[in-house]
Write an enzyme that holds these catalytic residues in place. Structure first.
Site, short mmCIF file in Angstrom:
data_model
loop_
_atom_site.label_atom_id
_atom_site.label_comp_id
_atom_site.label_asym_id
_atom_site.label_seq_id
_atom_site.Cartn_x
_atom_site.Cartn_y
_atom_site.Cartn_z
N ASP A 1 -10.90 17.96 -13.65
CA ASP A 1 -11.05 16.85 -14.18
C ASP A 1 -11.26 16.94 -15.80
OD1 ASP A 1 -12.48 14.74 -15.21
OD2 ASP A 1 -13.74 14.56 -13.60
N LYS B 1 -11.28 5.58 -18.80
CA LYS B 1 -11.53 5.99 -19.81
C LYS B 1 -10.34 5.94 -21.09
CE LYS B 1 -15.22 6.55 -17.56
NZ LYS B 1 -15.69 7.71 -16.96
N ARG C 1 0.80 -1.05 0.08
CA ARG C 1 -0.04 -0.12 0.07
C ARG C 1 0.92 1.23 0.20
NH1 ARG C 1 -1.76 1.40 4.52
NH2 ARG C 1 -2.47 -0.44 5.29
N TYR D 1 -19.62 15.78 -13.55
CA TYR D 1 -19.66 14.35 -13.66
C TYR D 1 -20.70 13.83 -12.39
CZ TYR D 1 -18.77 9.25 -13.46
OH TYR D 1 -18.95 8.05 -13.42
C1 LIG Z 1 -16.08 8.21 -15.44
C2 LIG Z 1 -15.84 9.55 -15.04
C3 LIG Z 1 -15.52 9.81 -13.64
C4 LIG Z 1 -15.37 8.64 -12.53
O1 LIG Z 1 -14.43 7.78 -12.81
P1 LIG Z 1 -14.30 6.42 -12.49
O2 LIG Z 1 -13.11 5.79 -12.88
O3 LIG Z 1 -15.84 5.68 -12.97
O4 LIG Z 1 -14.54 6.17 -10.93
C5 LIG Z 1 -15.07 11.17 -13.32
N1 LIG Z 1 -15.20 12.08 -14.10
C6 LIG Z 1 -15.50 11.68 -15.69
C7 LIG Z 1 -15.36 12.96 -16.46
C8 LIG Z 1 -15.89 10.59 -15.94
O5 LIG Z 1 -16.10 10.52 -17.31
#
Ligand SMILES: *Cc1c(COP(=O)(O)O)cnc(C)c1O
Length: 396
Positions: free
Chosen positions: A188, A213, A52, A113
């Site tokens: 983000d 993603k 960890r 999001y």
């Molecule tokens: C998918 C997504 C998240 C969350 O991410 P996870 O990997 O599903 O926890 C946050 N912000 C955006 C813009 C996303 O598309």
């Protein structure tokens, strides 16, 4: 041990932060699964004691992400050079909100999001007494009303999901620091990927990715990433990673390292195909409107062209004929998979009002422009002619 911070992005994607493994010469970082490491004497070890706290595969991934985002930090500043990865995108967002004390004030983008909104309203609000002001920061001038000298954190998303609004990062940074020079600025940047946008270059302190993603890119790994150019924030976030414990497992780190090698190639292709599809949709009689930052018709096209190196693989459009027509289109596609998520090599199609944004109230969806006729595409790397042919038969 060059971390290739100065190389071009396509080179950084392949080599950034990577070493040839010294004992064997392996070109790919080995997957170190060991949870513990032998010590020569109590407390005397080679920098690794428990999984960890430290993991070589994780460090390799963190340095790769740091190189992509251009943190400028060295391995002496932070073992991941300011890249810090987590078990999910949401866990990485949670770590950012762990930087500010209970009762703090934060300003966040209104078009967030859904999971971020849920984290703030259902957990950080009630548990941490976080006070959150939402604002449409596509107009940076709105910061003046939303923010005070006490505001600890500003959190934006650009491009937004699914309406692809753009935030002027440099302008938000300038105005925010005027109001409070100490404020932490986080973005983000999931929809852009580091190929298209690097918020640290525009005055932000932190950039976040749902690595699930574009960074992963193959729809087979859940992960989150942060990158910062501030050694003080890197140290605090690394402590949160260790102490709160939402670390990313070694095998998932390896999948991401593998995915990132082709990030530049994939995203450039996705940018190109998405623009071609957006133009084709814009000329289609059954399409009312297309939202894509690369189109001259996008209200913030000039800003997107200035701030971004490419316009992403996400295309959003309104189909004529409302919910019924939208549903028909979604049921008829053969190549596009009807599924949530985005950023993978395979093309996806989805209906935000029923699928990804169902947890948002109908009134709020209306305010954000998420109507029943809105369809979101995540364009993959297939031949664009085949993707257009698929949309053509689905819309016919
Ligand atoms: C998918 C997504 C998240 C969350 O991410 P996870 O990997 O599903 O926890 C946050 N912000 C955006 C813009 C996303 O598309």
């Amino acid at each position: 041990m060059s971390d290739h911070h100065q190389a071009r992005l396509a080179t950084r994607a392949v080599h950034g932060g990577q070493d040839i493994e010294p004992t064997t010469g392996a070109v790919m970082p080995p997957v170190f699964l060991s949870t513990t490491y032998a010590q020569r004497s109590p407390g005397v070890h080679q920098g690794f004691d428990y999984i960890r706290a430290q993991n070589p595969t994780r460090y390799a991934l963190e340095r790769a992400i740091a190189a992509l985002e251009g943190t400028g930090l060295s391995r002496d500043d932070d073992p991941g050079c300011g890249g810090i990865v987590f078990a999910s995108g949401l866990a990485s967002i949670g770590a950012v909100f762990d930087l500010i004390p209970a009762g703090s004030h934060a300003v966040v983008m209104d078009d967030l999001y859904g999971g971020t909104h849920r984290l703030l309203s259902r957990i950080r609000g009630p548990v941490q007494n976080l006070r959150v002001t939402t604002a449409d920061l596509t107009d940076a001038g709105r910061l003046g009303d939303a923010m005070t000298a006490e505001t600890r954190l500003v959190w934006v998303e650009t491009p937004t999901n699914p309406t692809l609004k753009i935030v002027d990062l440099a302008e938000v940074a300038r105005r925010a620091r005027d109001i409070n020079p100490e404020v932490i600025l986080g973005c983000d940047s999931t929809f852009a990927s580091p190929v298209n946008q690097r918020p640290l270059e525009h005055g932000f302190d932190l950039v976040m990715h749902s690595a699930t993603k574009y960074l992963g890119g193959h729809s087979d790994v859940l992960a989150g990433a942060l990158a910062t150019n501030r050694a003080d924030l890197a140290e605090r976030l690394r402590f949160v990673q260790f102490a709160a414990g939402a670390v990313l497992g070694p095998f998932d780190c390896y999948l991401l390292l593998r995915g990132i090698k082709t990030l530049d190639v994939r995203v450039r292709r996705q940018n190109e195909s998405a623009l071609a599809i957006a133009r084709w949709l814009e000329a289609h009689p059954k399409v009312e409107r297309v939202l894509y930052p690369g189109l001259e018709s996008h209200p913030q096209h000039a800003l997107a062209a200035r701030q971004m190196d490419g316009f992403t693989g996400i295309v959003t459009f309104f189909v004529a004929g409302g919910l019924d027509a939208a549903k028909r289109t979604l049921e008829r596609v053969r190549l596009f998979a009807l599924a949530e998520s985005l950023g993978g090599v395979e093309s996806l199609i989805e209906h935000p009002a029923i699928m990804t944004h169902a947890s948002i109230s109908a009134e709020q969806r209306a305010e954000l422009g998420i109507t029943d006729s809105l369809i979101r595409l995540s364009v993959g790397v297939e031949a664009v002619e085949d993707l257009i042919a698929d949309l053509d038969q689905a819309l016919a």
